[in-house]
Design a protein around this motif. Structure first.
Motif, mmCIF file in Angstrom:
data_model
loop_
_atom_site.group_PDB
_atom_site.id
_atom_site.type_symbol
_atom_site.label_atom_id
_atom_site.label_comp_id
_atom_site.label_asym_id
_atom_site.label_seq_id
_atom_site.Cartn_x
_atom_site.Cartn_y
_atom_site.Cartn_z
ATOM 1 N N TRP A 53 0.836 -1.212 0.000
ATOM 2 C CA TRP A 53 0.000 0.000 0.000
ATOM 3 C C TRP A 53 0.866 1.256 0.000
ATOM 4 C CZ3 TRP A 53 -0.023 3.575 4.027
ATOM 5 C CH2 TRP A 53 -0.936 4.629 3.880
ATOM 6 N N ALA A 54 1.889 1.278 0.869
ATOM 7 C CA ALA A 54 2.756 2.454 0.949
ATOM 8 C C ALA A 54 3.508 2.673 -0.358
ATOM 9 C CB ALA A 54 3.745 2.294 2.113
ATOM 10 N N ARG A 55 3.915 1.599 -1.005
ATOM 11 C CA ARG A 55 4.607 1.739 -2.293
ATOM 12 C C ARG A 55 3.650 2.248 -3.365
ATOM 13 N NH1 ARG A 55 6.134 -2.990 -2.500
ATOM 14 N NH2 ARG A 55 8.049 -2.692 -1.320
ATOM 15 N N ARG A 56 2.392 1.844 -3.282
ATOM 16 C CA ARG A 56 1.418 2.280 -4.283
ATOM 17 C C ARG A 56 1.108 3.761 -4.144
ATOM 18 N NH1 ARG A 56 -3.991 2.818 -3.920
ATOM 19 N NH2 ARG A 56 -4.070 1.652 -1.947
ATOM 20 N N MET A 103 7.865 2.456 4.953
ATOM 21 C CA MET A 103 7.004 1.520 5.679
ATOM 22 C C MET A 103 7.810 0.348 6.216
ATOM 23 S SD MET A 103 4.065 0.623 6.835
ATOM 24 C CE MET A 103 2.764 1.544 5.984
ATOM 25 N N ARG A 104 8.756 -0.165 5.418
ATOM 26 C CA ARG A 104 9.586 -1.261 5.898
ATOM 27 C C ARG A 104 10.414 -0.819 7.104
ATOM 28 N NH1 ARG A 104 12.334 -1.986 1.671
ATOM 29 N NH2 ARG A 104 14.288 -0.990 2.311
ATOM 30 N N ASP A 105 11.005 0.370 7.024
ATOM 31 C CA ASP A 105 11.772 0.885 8.163
ATOM 32 C C ASP A 105 10.873 1.106 9.372
ATOM 33 O OD1 ASP A 105 13.997 0.852 6.551
ATOM 34 O OD2 ASP A 105 13.934 2.994 6.093
ATOM 35 N N ALA A 122 9.264 -0.336 14.771
ATOM 36 C CA ALA A 122 8.188 -0.684 15.694
ATOM 37 C C ALA A 122 8.486 -1.994 16.417
ATOM 38 C CB ALA A 122 6.866 -0.789 14.932
ATOM 39 N N THR A 123 9.064 -2.962 15.712
ATOM 40 C CA THR A 123 9.435 -4.221 16.359
ATOM 41 C C THR A 123 10.516 -3.989 17.402
ATOM 42 O OG1 THR A 123 8.894 -5.436 14.328
ATOM 43 C CG2 THR A 123 10.261 -6.560 15.955
ATOM 44 N N ALA A 148 9.230 10.119 11.816
ATOM 45 C CA ALA A 148 9.937 10.493 10.589
ATOM 46 C C ALA A 148 9.579 9.570 9.440
ATOM 47 C CB ALA A 148 11.444 10.470 10.843
ATOM 48 N N CYS A 149 9.505 8.269 9.699
ATOM 49 C CA CYS A 149 9.140 7.322 8.642
ATOM 50 C C CYS A 149 7.685 7.507 8.225
ATOM 51 C CB CYS A 149 9.358 5.892 9.125
ATOM 52 S SG CYS A 149 11.090 5.427 9.325
ATOM 53 N N ARG A 150 6.803 7.694 9.190
ATOM 54 C CA ARG A 150 5.379 7.793 8.881
ATOM 55 C C ARG A 150 5.082 8.973 7.962
ATOM 56 N NH1 ARG A 150 3.480 8.757 13.693
ATOM 57 N NH2 ARG A 150 2.902 6.632 14.319
ATOM 58 N N GLU A 151 5.790 10.083 8.146
ATOM 59 C CA GLU A 151 5.507 11.281 7.354
ATOM 60 C C GLU A 151 5.772 11.083 5.866
ATOM 61 O OE1 GLU A 151 7.598 14.544 9.029
ATOM 62 O OE2 GLU A 151 6.095 14.873 10.593
#
Length: 458
Positions: A345-348, A358-360, A365-366, A397-400
């Motif tokens: 989804w994030a790539r799309r 999203m992968r980061d 998060a883990t 930072a990643c979410r933005e």
């Protein structure tokens, strides 16, 4: 007695902007440690090159190398798959494999040879068995298990001692120890397969005889017992993983690894003893002892891997209440299939940059969930509060990079209790979260000014 997490730092002001964890600075101690490891690996490479080339010859070495490498990609892929929820830096993985293949095998080769010489000096009062000499049997059952299991474990132990941030629990221990064992088994198989080819080639059949003996050795050592070294070293991994996640004092922290490495040595010695007593004993022990232990270890590894995903859901729930993470983000971490769907989804909606972000985000998060669990258990490091703070800022930072990028979704944010959704008429309405969070993640999460730092749940 219930442990209490240290007092957390104040939440960041959003106008400061998100930051990412700062890498460790230069230190002379770390510099000399890296140089020492490089020297050890290089020395191991020289020793193993000399040992194989001098003892086997070029052709036998090439045959052994080609056959021994065949199962390595599959075994390495299995361990990387096991740790894909929280992947580790490639250098640490390469180090463990190289340590097992070069340093551990070199030291074990020398110590086993010395043990063989010492046992050969003994005048045994009973007759020699048909298959092996008593010196070979006692070396295989008393010397080899001790030195081989110790040396295979020493590489992961260095990460456990000096780089604890990258050694977060049982899954990491299984990956590090497993790769070390695979590297060790690969080089050991080169020696056995090459020796088999050399001995077979010296007979009347020539190269055909060498190929036949090497094939039979391949079937026995790789097809039937290729799991042996990873299985033995997984016992050490259990001790290291439990020590990292559950030990609260220095005595227990070292008792667990020491105890489990002794189990690994005993299991290795039992396997070598059964192999020394003949094919009938080996077959009986293989079916009644080794296979049940192997399947139990595989089942346990799969359960621990799934538990890591469940841990993320449980531990990160506190951050949902505080407004740092939204419910759909928690749902997206529950299984690997959901994580893959979130990345697609994030790539799309945000291109390759969004997919990588999203992968980061998922990896961070883990790490945050494992860190929070350590703090709740009372086994965290002194600087883990600052690490928690840095991980939260990095999540933002990643979410933005992907949140709000889907133009088909309304603008929304999560305040810790409700969704604040902006409708087409520009009005913002408060919406209760559904019982089951939905995918993908459409909202931008902004930490409020005073969200109340998440407190651990007991």
């Amino acid at each position: 007695m219930t442990s209490v997490s240290p007092a957390p730092p104040q939440p960041p002001r959003m106008e400061d902007g998100p930051t990412v964890p700062v890498k460790d600075g230069f230190s002379w101690g770390r510099f000399f440690m890296i140089i020492g490891i490089i020297v050890l690996l290089a020395a191991g490479a020289v020793v193993m090159t000399w040992a194989t080339g001098f003892n086997l010859g070029l052709r036998a070495t090439m045959v052994g190398l080609a056959a021994a490498i065949l199962p390595v990609p599959l075994l390495v892929a299995c361990f990387l798959w096991l740790g894909r929820y929280n992947p580790k830096p490639a250098w640490y993985l390469v180090f463990c494999f190289a340590w097992g293949a070069l340093v551990a095998t070199s030291v074990a080769l020398g110590v086993n040879g010395l043990g063989m010489k010492l046992y050969s000096l003994v005048d045994w009062p009973w007759p020699e068995p048909e298959m092996q000499s008593w010196a070979e049997i006692f070396t295989a059952t008393t010397v080899a298990p001790v030195i081989e299991e110790f040396m295979k474990a020493l590489g992961p132990l260095l990460i456990f001692w000096f780089r604890r941030r990258h050694f977060t629990g049982l899954v990491d221990a299984l990956v590090y120890c497993g790769l070390s064992a695979v590297g060790f088994a690969m080089v050991e198989n080169i020696l056995y397969l090459g020796r088999g080819y050399a001995e077979g080639s010296s007979g009347d059949l020539g190269a055909a005889g060498g190929a036949l003996v090497a094939t039979m050795t391949f079937i026995m050592r790789i097809f039937f017992s290729g799991f042996a070294h990873p299985l033995f070293t997984s016992m050490t991994a259990i001790g290291l993983g439990l020590s990292r996640r559950r030990a609260r004092n220095g005595f227990t922290r070292w008792l667990l690894p020491v105890g489990m490495i002794l189990v690994a040595m005993l299991l290795h010695g039992l396997w070598n003893l059964m192999a020394s007593l003949g094919p009938n004993v080996l077959l009986s022990g293989y079916l009644s002892v080794m296979m049940p232990i192997f399947f139990s270890a595989v089942g346990g590894a799969l359960w621990v891997r799934a538990a890591e995903a469940r841990l993320a859901v449980r531990e990160l729930a506190d951050y949902v209440d505080a407004g740092w993470i939204s419910p759909p983000e928690i749902a997206a971490l529950a299984t690997y299939r959901r994580r893959a769907a979130a990345r697609r989804w994030a790539r799309r909606v945000a291109g390759d940059t969004g997919g990588k972000a999203m992968r980061d985000y998922q990896h961070l998060a883990t790490q945050l969930a494992l860190l929070r669990d350590s703090m709740r258990r009372g086994v965290a490091n002194p600087d883990d509060q600052q690490r928690e703070y840095a991980l939260l800022r990095s999540l933002v930072a990643c979410r933005e990079l992907f949140a709000g990028a889907d133009r088909t979704m309304p603008h929304a944010k999560w305040d810790g209790r409700y969704y604040q959704i902006e409708f087409p008429d520009r009005s913002v309405r408060q919406v209760n979260p559904p019982p089951q969070p939905v995918m993908p993640i459409p909202m931008v999460v902004r930490a409020p000014v005073n969200p109340g730092w998440p407190r651990p749940r007991y």
